[in-house]
Design an enzyme around this catalytic site. Sequence first.
Site, short mmCIF file in Angstrom:
data_model
loop_
_atom_site.label_atom_id
_atom_site.label_comp_id
_atom_site.label_asym_id
_atom_site.label_seq_id
_atom_site.Cartn_x
_atom_site.Cartn_y
_atom_site.Cartn_z
N HIS A 79 -10.51 -7.83 -2.29
CA HIS A 79 -10.15 -6.87 -1.23
C HIS A 79 -10.12 -5.44 -1.77
CE1 HIS A 79 -8.77 -7.63 3.02
NE2 HIS A 79 -8.66 -6.32 2.97
N ARG A 95 0.82 -1.21 0.00
CA ARG A 95 0.00 0.00 0.00
C ARG A 95 0.86 1.27 0.00
NH1 ARG A 95 -5.04 -1.81 4.01
NH2 ARG A 95 -5.18 -3.92 3.18
#
Length: 382
Positions: A280, A168
């Site tokens: 996700h 991320r």
Amino acid sequence: MDLHSRFPALSDLKARARRRIPHFVWEYLDSATGSEKITERNRAALDKVLFRPAALRGEITPDLSTTLFGEDFPAPFGIAPLGMSGLIWPEAERILARHAARAGIPYTLSTVATRTPDELKGHIGDHGWFQMYPPKSPEIRDDMLRRAREAGFKALVLTVDVPAASRRERQTRGGLVQPPRLTPRLLLQVARCPAWALGIQASGMPRMRLMDSYADQKKTGPLPSTAHVGYLLRAAPDWDYVAALRDRWDGPLILKGVMEPEVAIRAAAEGVDAVWVSNHAGRQFDGAPASIDVLPEIRSATDLPILFDSGIEGGLDIMRALATGADFVMMGRPWHYALGALGRQGPAHLHDILARDMVSNMAQIGAQTLDALAARGMQPAD
């Protein structure tokens, strides 16, 4: 001027939320991982699912009601788990749980939320679900289940698509650590968002309270947001873990993050009650296919109820998922965009947007019920 005049679509709520929450919080909420190409794939694949408009069908009054786990729901959508929800908007978990209870839809509390199951007792109504990131310790696992059960949560959602922390990168560049710590750079961002800042001041700095109750923060200290205390305690689950949960949980058991037909087939054999098709929303692995692209294959492989998320941006997208094989659609980010935009008014307004959008679009294609959507859908072009 009512809210529908000012914010008729989710995109309007998203744009306002971006202005009202600090940049580092926005990056946490809105980002995926890697180059975020999977976000584009989710959107492009949903756009390929089309419906034939209907003519000369007379007046259509669409019915959005459905059933799941033997219970009736007024709409085929609910609130998916989102970690650190209370960071995105103060008291987010309580606000969302109360809206879900009033609306009669599911609310899913994350293991890494900023409120514990105990703190939401009395707020979740009849359709509270608890999402579990699997603890390594059997004692912690069983205590979490006990707390969720005693708080009134009815369904257990085991997330199975996080074998390791994702990177991320955009979120990391935003500067968030766990537990949150406000550096001078982040404080400047907070100063530009007075409503958020006042709410956080009143409710306290968000923390992963459930995980904190099982961890010694003095030993861990601040951690990157992609390697927080939750990761230190959790395991990568296998089928033995699923079997252990099935033995210890007497309500519906859902596997979240299923992208393979073989997993859905095995899940049925292991006594799982539903599978949740999800990539996700791009937050774990940038190289995955769009969730909607694998949905038909999984639908063909199992008779289990299928829940769906990833990339949903309105009522038409909910219809697309239902027509392609889902029984129910869950959303995480959209509800938090609504909170960021409108605070406590946000969830009810988003719910109304989604329902109105579905009713309008179902009338366009002559679908009186949700069961009629598949027949009106067209195969995506190659």
